[in-house]
Design a protein around this motif. Structure first.
Motif, PDB file in Angstrom:
ATOM      1  N   THR A 142      55.774  25.007 -17.202  1.00 49.58           N
ATOM      2  CA  THR A 142      57.163  25.025 -17.660  1.00 49.58           C
ATOM      3  C   THR A 142      57.334  25.662 -19.041  1.00 49.58           C
ATOM      4  OG1 THR A 142      56.908  22.795 -18.589  1.00 49.58           O
ATOM      5  CG2 THR A 142      57.718  22.962 -16.319  1.00 49.58           C
ATOM      6  N   SER A 143      56.280  26.210 -19.604  1.00 49.51           N
ATOM      7  CA  SER A 143      56.360  26.778 -20.950  1.00 49.51           C
ATOM      8  C   SER A 143      57.261  28.011 -20.969  1.00 49.51           C
ATOM      9  CB  SER A 143      54.962  27.155 -21.450  1.00 49.51           C
ATOM     10  OG  SER A 143      55.048  27.860 -22.673  1.00 49.51           O
ATOM     11  N   THR A 144      58.101  28.101 -22.003  1.00 53.93           N
ATOM     12  CA  THR A 144      58.929  29.302 -22.195  1.00 53.93           C
ATOM     13  C   THR A 144      58.297  30.256 -23.205  1.00 53.93           C
ATOM     14  OG1 THR A 144      60.219  28.186 -23.923  1.00 53.93           O
ATOM     15  CG2 THR A 144      61.046  28.036 -21.655  1.00 53.93           C
ATOM     16  N   LEU A 145      57.107  29.931 -23.684  1.00 54.23           N
ATOM     17  CA  LEU A 145      56.439  30.780 -24.661  1.00 54.23           C
ATOM     18  C   LEU A 145      56.166  32.154 -24.048  1.00 54.23           C
ATOM     19  CD1 LEU A 145      55.130  30.904 -27.498  1.00 54.23           C
ATOM     20  CD2 LEU A 145      52.990  30.191 -26.428  1.00 54.23           C
ATOM     21  N   THR A 146      56.517  33.188 -24.785  1.00 54.96           N
ATOM     22  CA  THR A 146      56.296  34.545 -24.318  1.00 54.96           C
ATOM     23  C   THR A 146      56.001  35.430 -25.515  1.00 54.96           C
ATOM     24  OG1 THR A 146      57.221  36.320 -22.940  1.00 54.96           O
ATOM     25  CG2 THR A 146      58.729  35.215 -24.433  1.00 54.96           C
ATOM     26  N   LEU A 147      55.368  36.543 -25.277  1.00 54.75           N
ATOM     27  CA  LEU A 147      55.028  37.448 -26.362  1.00 54.75           C
ATOM     28  C   LEU A 147      56.294  38.092 -26.914  1.00 54.75           C
ATOM     29  CD1 LEU A 147      52.557  38.656 -27.882  1.00 54.75           C
ATOM     30  CD2 LEU A 147      52.739  40.602 -26.329  1.00 54.75           C
ATOM     31  N   SER A 148      56.423  38.091 -28.223  1.00 58.27           N
ATOM     32  CA  SER A 148      57.533  38.753 -28.903  1.00 58.27           C
ATOM     33  C   SER A 148      56.977  39.858 -29.790  1.00 58.27           C
ATOM     34  CB  SER A 148      58.306  37.746 -29.767  1.00 58.27           C
ATOM     35  OG  SER A 148      57.473  37.269 -30.827  1.00 58.27           O
ATOM     36  N   GLY A 149      57.866  40.695 -30.307  1.00 54.01           N
ATOM     37  CA  GLY A 149      57.422  41.728 -31.236  1.00 54.01           C
ATOM     38  C   GLY A 149      56.757  41.141 -32.461  1.00 54.01           C
ATOM     39  N   ALA A 150      57.322  40.042 -32.984  1.00 53.76           N
ATOM     40  CA  ALA A 150      56.748  39.404 -34.173  1.00 53.76           C
ATOM     41  C   ALA A 150      55.354  38.856 -33.878  1.00 53.76           C
ATOM     42  CB  ALA A 150      57.671  38.289 -34.664  1.00 53.76           C
ATOM     43  N   ALA A 151      55.186  38.198 -32.724  1.00 48.77           N
ATOM     44  CA  ALA A 151      53.875  37.649 -32.369  1.00 48.77           C
ATOM     45  C   ALA A 151      52.845  38.760 -32.195  1.00 48.77           C
ATOM     46  CB  ALA A 151      53.981  36.824 -31.089  1.00 48.77           C
ATOM     47  N   ALA A 152      53.239  39.856 -31.540  1.00 53.68           N
ATOM     48  CA  ALA A 152      52.308  40.963 -31.331  1.00 53.68           C
ATOM     49  C   ALA A 152      51.894  41.598 -32.650  1.00 53.68           C
ATOM     50  CB  ALA A 152      52.937  42.007 -30.414  1.00 53.68           C
ATOM     51  N   ARG A 153      52.833  41.702 -33.603  1.00 53.48           N
ATOM     52  CA  ARG A 153      52.479  42.286 -34.909  1.00 53.48           C
ATOM     53  C   ARG A 153      51.469  41.398 -35.629  1.00 53.48           C
ATOM     54  NH1 ARG A 153      53.329  41.503 -40.009  1.00 53.48           N
ATOM     55  NH2 ARG A 153      54.806  39.803 -39.644  1.00 53.48           N
ATOM     56  N   VAL A 154      51.724  40.090 -35.638  1.00 49.52           N
ATOM     57  CA  VAL A 154      50.801  39.165 -36.301  1.00 49.52           C
ATOM     58  C   VAL A 154      49.435  39.185 -35.612  1.00 49.52           C
ATOM     59  CG1 VAL A 154      50.375  36.734 -36.850  1.00 49.52           C
ATOM     60  CG2 VAL A 154      52.653  37.697 -37.182  1.00 49.52           C
ATOM     61  N   ALA A 155      49.421  39.379 -34.294  1.00 52.42           N
ATOM     62  CA  ALA A 155      48.157  39.400 -33.547  1.00 52.42           C
ATOM     63  C   ALA A 155      47.301  40.611 -33.871  1.00 52.42           C
ATOM     64  CB  ALA A 155      48.442  39.357 -32.050  1.00 52.42           C
ATOM     65  N   GLU A 156      47.875  41.651 -34.465  1.00 51.51           N
ATOM     66  CA  GLU A 156      47.134  42.843 -34.889  1.00 51.51           C
ATOM     67  C   GLU A 156      46.305  43.462 -33.757  1.00 51.51           C
ATOM     68  OE1 GLU A 156      47.369  44.460 -37.599  1.00 51.51           O
ATOM     69  OE2 GLU A 156      48.196  43.118 -39.112  1.00 51.51           O
ATOM     70  N   GLY A 157      46.907  43.548 -32.578  1.00 47.53           N
ATOM     71  CA  GLY A 157      46.207  44.113 -31.422  1.00 47.53           C
ATOM     72  C   GLY A 157      45.605  43.074 -30.502  1.00 47.53           C
ATOM     73  N   GLY A 158      45.515  41.831 -30.958  1.00 45.81           N
ATOM     74  CA  GLY A 158      44.909  40.780 -30.148  1.00 45.81           C
ATOM     75  C   GLY A 158      45.684  40.446 -28.899  1.00 45.81           C
ATOM     76  N   ALA A 159      46.988  40.732 -28.895  1.00 38.10           N
ATOM     77  CA  ALA A 159      47.802  40.426 -27.722  1.00 38.10           C
ATOM     78  C   ALA A 159      47.390  41.242 -26.510  1.00 38.10           C
ATOM     79  CB  ALA A 159      49.281  40.670 -28.034  1.00 38.10           C
ATOM     80  N   GLU A 160      46.758  42.386 -26.719  1.00 33.27           N
ATOM     81  CA  GLU A 160      46.309  43.227 -25.609  1.00 33.27           C
ATOM     82  C   GLU A 160      44.868  42.954 -25.208  1.00 33.27           C
ATOM     83  OE1 GLU A 160      48.112  45.435 -23.808  1.00 33.27           O
ATOM     84  OE2 GLU A 160      49.876  44.758 -24.924  1.00 33.27           O
ATOM     85  N   ALA A 161      44.178  42.099 -25.957  1.00 37.35           N
ATOM     86  CA  ALA A 161      42.747  41.911 -25.741  1.00 37.35           C
ATOM     87  C   ALA A 161      42.411  40.838 -24.720  1.00 37.35           C
ATOM     88  CB  ALA A 161      42.066  41.577 -27.072  1.00 37.35           C
ATOM     89  N   LEU A 162      43.380  39.983 -24.395  1.00 43.24           N
ATOM     90  CA  LEU A 162      43.092  38.917 -23.435  1.00 43.24           C
ATOM     91  C   LEU A 162      44.375  38.584 -22.684  1.00 43.24           C
ATOM     92  CD1 LEU A 162      42.717  35.509 -25.314  1.00 43.24           C
ATOM     93  CD2 LEU A 162      43.698  37.513 -26.350  1.00 43.24           C
ATOM     94  N   PRO A 163      44.246  38.113 -21.440  1.00 41.69           N
ATOM     95  CA  PRO A 163      45.443  37.869 -20.642  1.00 41.69           C
ATOM     96  C   PRO A 163      46.104  36.537 -20.966  1.00 41.69           C
ATOM     97  CG  PRO A 163      43.497  37.367 -19.363  1.00 41.69           C
ATOM     98  CD  PRO A 163      43.004  37.935 -20.665  1.00 41.69           C
TER      99      PRO A 163
END
Length: 256
Positions: A142-163
């Motif tokens: 039921t989580s509504t958590l989703t990737l946002s532009g802000a989260a992806a910027r903070v992740a510094e590329g990590g958002a693409e490294a794992l599913p």
């Protein structure tokens, strides 16, 4: 490749396109999912650093536009765009039952996020997960958590490294994970086994609670282990992103 400007409002939602910003975030999408890129906006100063991306855009008829910093700020509603923005297709979470059989045997660490909602914490968690080699981030049914532009910027590329992987019902998901050799560790502020005195299993799921209120008590009680990060007591605890980095470092340092 000068085209009309896109609408100023960042794109979001749980499906469709995502508006990314940040140099490393955009470069990571280009490296791993170039076909997901739909439009690029960049500052003049970034042209020398983004030549491979721009050449790819020309070759694949993907539009890009050179704009001012002010325009980039309007596109992202942020001053932290780092000179480049990209509209990309959002990668959808994978279902646990379908993803888990594809996971290789041997040591693996997963992160189960129970109620985490702050995008900056989420981005920092993704960055630590990528750095220490976690295999996936698990999102409750039921989580509504989703990737946002802000989260992806903070992740510094990590958002693409794992599913991102979508869980089913809690009990069913736990059964699937245990059948795959995982033990589940609830991470609690108090009354857990001291982390650094607790051997880390080779296949481990860290279950992390929400910012502020912490983890659901029933979920913590259903886990195999309870661990706490010891400290001086000067503050009650670490925030969830900092705690995740400590937990992953402990798992990564386990004996081979």
């Amino acid at each position: 490749m000068d085209e009309p400007a896109a609408p100023a409002a960042p794109r979001g939602g749980r499906g469709g396109e995502l508006r990314l910003h940040g140099f490393n975030a955009v470069q990571a999408v280009f490296a791993r999912r170039p076909d997901a890129i739909r439009k690029v906006y960049l500052n003049q100063s970034r042209i020398p650093h983004l030549q491979p991306l721009l050449k790819w855009c020309v070759a694949h008829r993907v539009g890009y536009r050179v704009v001012t910093d002010e325009e980039l700020g309007k596109l992202t509603a942020s001053a932290h765009h780092e000179g480049v923005v990209a509209d990309v297709l959002r990668a959808q979470p994978l279902p646990l039952a379908g993803w888990l059989p594809t996971l290789p045997a041997g040591p693996q660490c997963l992160l189960w996020l129970d109620g985490v909602g702050n995008p900056h914490n989420f981005g920092a968690i993704l960055r630590s997960a990528a750095h220490f080699g976690a295999a996936a981030v698990l999102l409750p049914e039921t989580s509504t958590l989703t990737l946002s532009g802000a989260a992806a910027r903070v992740a510094e590329g990590g958002a693409e490294a794992l599913p991102l992987v979508r869980l089913g019902p809690v009990g069913e998901s736990m059964e699937l994970l245990r059948a795959a050799g995982f033990r589940l560790a609830a991470t609690v502020v108090r009354d857990g086994n001291p982390l650094f005195a607790t051997p880390a299993p080779q296949r481990l799921v860290y279950v992390l609670g929400a910012e502020g209120e912490g983890m659901d008590a029933d979920l913590a009680g259903a886990c195999d282990l309870r661990v706490s990060i010891p400290g001086t007591g000067a503050v009650e605890s670490l925030n969830v992103a900092a705690a995740t980095a400590v937990l992953l470092a402990h798992w990564a340092a386990r004996p081979a």
